[in-house]
Design a protein around this motif. Structure first.
Motif, PDB file in Angstrom:
ATOM      1  N   ALA A 139       0.815  -1.216   0.000  1.00  0.00           N
ATOM      2  CA  ALA A 139       0.000   0.000   0.000  1.00  0.00           C
ATOM      3  C   ALA A 139       0.849   1.267   0.000  1.00  0.00           C
ATOM      4  N   ARG A 140       2.045   1.212   0.550  1.00  0.00           N
ATOM      5  CA  ARG A 140       2.887   2.404   0.636  1.00  0.00           C
ATOM      6  C   ARG A 140       3.087   3.041  -0.737  1.00  0.00           C
ATOM      7  N   TRP A 141       3.368   2.235  -1.755  1.00  0.00           N
ATOM      8  CA  TRP A 141       3.552   2.823  -3.082  1.00  0.00           C
ATOM      9  C   TRP A 141       2.312   2.690  -3.961  1.00  0.00           C
ATOM     10  N   LEU A 142       1.479   1.684  -3.706  1.00  0.00           N
ATOM     11  CA  LEU A 142       0.298   1.482  -4.552  1.00  0.00           C
ATOM     12  C   LEU A 142      -0.768   2.559  -4.348  1.00  0.00           C
ATOM     13  N   ASP A 143      -0.709   3.264  -3.227  1.00  0.00           N
ATOM     14  CA  ASP A 143      -1.683   4.326  -2.991  1.00  0.00           C
ATOM     15  C   ASP A 143      -1.007   5.692  -2.956  1.00  0.00           C
ATOM     16  N   ALA A 144       0.131   5.814  -3.599  1.00  0.00           N
ATOM     17  CA  ALA A 144       0.843   7.090  -3.657  1.00  0.00           C
ATOM     18  C   ALA A 144       0.732   7.709  -5.048  1.00  0.00           C
ATOM     19  N   ARG A 145       0.797   9.016  -5.096  1.00  0.00           N
ATOM     20  CA  ARG A 145       0.637   9.716  -6.374  1.00  0.00           C
ATOM     21  C   ARG A 145       1.754   9.364  -7.359  1.00  0.00           C
ATOM     22  N   ALA A 146       2.970   9.154  -6.882  1.00  0.00           N
ATOM     23  CA  ALA A 146       4.112   9.001  -7.786  1.00  0.00           C
ATOM     24  C   ALA A 146       4.100   7.685  -8.552  1.00  0.00           C
ATOM     25  N   GLU A 147       3.749   6.587  -7.881  1.00  0.00           N
ATOM     26  CA  GLU A 147       3.858   5.266  -8.506  1.00  0.00           C
ATOM     27  C   GLU A 147       2.543   4.505  -8.575  1.00  0.00           C
ATOM     28  N   GLY A 148       1.577   4.848  -7.737  1.00  0.00           N
ATOM     29  CA  GLY A 148       0.424   3.979  -7.554  1.00  0.00           C
ATOM     30  C   GLY A 148      -0.839   4.448  -8.238  1.00  0.00           C
ATOM     31  N   GLY A 149      -1.958   3.921  -7.732  1.00  0.00           N
ATOM     32  CA  GLY A 149      -3.268   4.251  -8.264  1.00  0.00           C
ATOM     33  C   GLY A 149      -3.811   3.188  -9.191  1.00  0.00           C
ATOM     34  N   PHE A 150      -5.143   3.125  -9.270  1.00  0.00           N
ATOM     35  CA  PHE A 150      -5.768   2.080 -10.082  1.00  0.00           C
ATOM     36  C   PHE A 150      -5.619   2.323 -11.575  1.00  0.00           C
ATOM     37  N   THR A 151      -5.388   3.571 -11.995  1.00  0.00           N
ATOM     38  CA  THR A 151      -5.210   3.827 -13.430  1.00  0.00           C
ATOM     39  C   THR A 151      -3.927   3.165 -13.922  1.00  0.00           C
TER      40      THR A 151
END
Length: 325
Positions: free
Chosen positions: A168-180
């Motif tokens: 979750a640390r990177w999967l929910d961050a603006r730089a690397e993550g997000g469902f798009t």
């Protein structure tokens, strides 16, 4: 490039979900064209988890040792680290099979694609999906006719999904993550491969929580000139992960539902699954094994069906364009 009949030596950098899934797809397959030659992750906990499940997989002390032991390197680490490992593999004369996105910086991704040329591919499993093969067959048979519109819809009860909580640390961050980046990218790859190049991007994206990834997208674009509507939402649904990719034409409509299930729309307006359709949990290892057969062909310098670096870059351009709206 090797042309022997021996299993291809595949090294894996990253013992997270994707690395473990690929190892699982190979587990127990005595006739596999690929063997895991080395595994490394900077997290001792991740290595211990995978080692407990797959004790026969050789673990090594660092990424350089993975490269040294391998003919092809599978880069399954978080996105910011992809190109460092991929470039090290290429410099050693190895091929690269990389998770998407190629990089978190588009300029760096463009430079890498120019450097690597045909010595790499990206893991978009739709390239090997039985469900996608059914869609392609129906299109060839005229089930769609002239395509008129494509709609893509993804929805999640929460983000990240429960099985991704450790990342979750990177999967929910603006730089690397997000469902798009994580999910929509797969469906954009499918749009590009089945319909054509993408352009004409417009719409909105919502980042309601400071520092965290997007929670909604509403986008229009074109794929091969076909109008595309794309929506994505976190919240408001019970399912951890629900998605549809629907192509409509003057002769009918087809869709891929929940990653794996190919369906055709009947005269009554209802979508009916293909007789041999399987849920994603059963399809995933099949697709991964087919992906690995493509990795062997790529490493031998032969034609393959995998997502090329150029295709992956085109998808990343679209994804980052959406996130910049």
């Amino acid at each position: 490039m090797t042309t022997t009949d021996q299993p291809l030596a595949l090294g894996i950098i990253g013992a997270g979900i994707m690395g473990e899934r690929l190892i699982g797809a190979l587990h127990g397959a005595s006739d596999s064209p690929v063997r895991v030659a080395a595994l490394w992750d900077p997290s001792p906990e991740a290595l211990a988890r995978v080692g407990a499940a797959f004790p026969a997989v050789p673990q090594v002390a660092g990424s350089d040792a993975v490269v040294a032991a391998s003919a092809c390197v599978y880069v399954a680490s978080p996105p910011a680290s992809h190109l460092g490992y991929a470039r090290a593999a290429l410099a050693a004369g190895r091929t690269v099979f990389c998770e998407k996105p190629l990089a978190i910086d588009l300029a760096d991704a463009r430079a890498f694609v120019a450097e690597a040329r045909a010595a790499g591919a990206v893991n978009f499993p739709f390239a090997s999906s039985p469900g996608v093969a059914a869609l392609e067959r129906w299109i060839a048979e005229g089930a769609v006719g002239t395509p008129r519109r494509l709609s893509i819809a993804v929805a999640f009860a929460r983000w990240p999904r429960p099985w991704q909580a450790d990342a979750a640390r990177w999967l929910d961050a603006r730089a690397e993550g997000g469902f798009t980046r994580e999910v929509v990218s797969h469906f954009l790859f499918l749009a590009r491969r089945l319909c054509g190049p993408m352009d004409g991007l417009a719409g909105t994206v919502a980042f309601p929580e400071a520092g965290r990834s997007e929670r909604a997208i509403d986008v229009t674009l074109r794929a091969g000139g076909i109008p595309v509507t794309l929506t994505g939402r976190v919240g408001g649904v019970a399912e951890d992960d629900h998605n549809t990719w629907t192509l409509e034409g003057d002769a009918g409509a087809i869709r891929l539902r929940d990653w794996a299930i190919a369906e055709r729309r009947g005269p009554d307006g209802r979508f009916t699954p293909a007789p041999d359709a399987l849920p994603n949990a059963e399809v995933r290892p099949i697709a991964l094994r087919r992906q690995l057969a493509g990795v062997v062909r790529m490493t031998r310098g032969e034609p393959h069906h995998l997502a090329t670096l150029a295709e992956a870059l085109a998808v990343q351009e679209a994804v980052e364009g959406i996130l910049a709206l």
